[in-house]
Design a protein around this motif. Sequence first.
Motif, short mmCIF file in Angstrom:
data_model
loop_
_atom_site.label_atom_id
_atom_site.label_comp_id
_atom_site.label_asym_id
_atom_site.label_seq_id
_atom_site.Cartn_x
_atom_site.Cartn_y
_atom_site.Cartn_z
N GLU A 1 0.82 -1.21 0.00
CA GLU A 1 0.00 0.00 0.00
C GLU A 1 0.86 1.27 0.00
O GLU A 1 0.53 2.25 -0.66
CB GLU A 1 -0.93 0.01 1.21
N ALA B 1 -2.20 6.17 -0.66
CA ALA B 1 -1.42 5.14 0.04
C ALA B 1 -1.88 5.00 1.48
O ALA B 1 -2.08 3.88 1.98
CB ALA B 1 0.07 5.51 -0.02
N GLU C 1 -5.49 3.37 1.70
CA GLU C 1 -5.51 1.92 1.52
C GLU C 1 -4.79 1.21 2.68
O GLU C 1 -5.18 0.10 3.06
CB GLU C 1 -4.87 1.56 0.19
N ALA C 2 -3.76 1.84 3.22
CA ALA C 2 -3.07 1.23 4.37
C ALA C 2 -3.99 1.18 5.59
O ALA C 2 -4.02 0.18 6.31
CB ALA C 2 -1.80 2.01 4.69
#
Length: 390
Positions: free
Chosen positions: A265, A274, A277-278
């Motif tokens: 991610e 990023a 999604e993390a």
Amino acid sequence: MPSPLPPGLPPPAETLVRDPDPFPGLVGFTAALRAAGVPMTTDRVAAFTEALDTLDVTDRKLTYWAGRLTLCSDPDDIRRYDAAFEAWFDPAQGPSTSPPSAPQAPPPRLTSLLPARQGGAAEDDEEEQDEDIVRATATGTEVLRHRDLGELSPLEREHLRRLLALLRPEPPTRPSRRRGPSRHGAPDPGRTLRAALRNHGEIGTLLRRDATRRPRKVVLLLDVSGSMEPYADALLRFAHVVVRRSPRSTEAFTLGTRLTRVTRELRQRDPERALSEASEAIPDWSGGTRLGEVIGAFVDRWGRRGAARRAIVVIFSDGWERGDTDLLGTQVGRLARLAHKVVWVNPHAGKDGYAPVQGGIVAVLPYLDHLLAGHSLETLERLLDVVRAA
């Protein structure tokens, strides 16, 4: 009676009706962009005015693209630029040719950073105003570098994100078994003989070779438990910068009640996407802490299989362990025997009066190479220096 001018030639300069100078209004537009959150520097403003000097400033489309190409440096700036452009320029009349009657006041937090004027008189010199704003921005940035990451306002967090994006970490390296051309080191018979054959058998220079260097692996373990929540967002953004700099030699995991790998991610270019999604991949965000079990799981699943061997392992945690502290010490000891260096970053270590008396920190202290503070941007920059020197 004067002869008429040939067709196609402009009338003499004295017969032209001069328009008001548009540049004060355009420079004022850059001040409005700065207030909207787009970072402005003197170089960008100079490039903007230089571009407009070669274009038709009465053309709205040309003015828009001249500003967008010279004043925007980040995808997030485009949205703010479009909104400021629509608010500043009249869609029906083209660009404004005069500065605003009353400049927009900066936010309260920025007002405290602006330098005070002597005597309270308004200054008409545009150059001096720009110098004051640049000086105030530099001062605010320096103050923000030393602020605690867990005590920032929303405006300061937005500024911090831009400062983190400017970091350029240099990855650590290690000697490789392969040898390459070098000015020093042992003689290289193969290259020397090949060079002699090209020179009709005459050896002109003794060529040498030496060990090359390759990137050393870096592993980031980030505690995302409830006690680390004020720092979790900034530390994930910091991890994104490090992973993006060396995506092939850097791994990132989160620690809580379970172990979560977020390397894939964080390899994305856009930091907002990023981190989004993390955060979706982390099931135990702001939950409990079982550092001993989770670090043990990392050693068993990833560390012994190569992720931690001869790597620099950086653990971001305050050391509050709800489980067995002896287990935590045992697992960090196993990790230290695999890794090249183990660095523990504790946000509370930079505060006045701090002492490593927490049970978790006391248990792991014998196995650490460095215990650093990680509560500010300045301490994170110092961490990058420690990692590079390792």
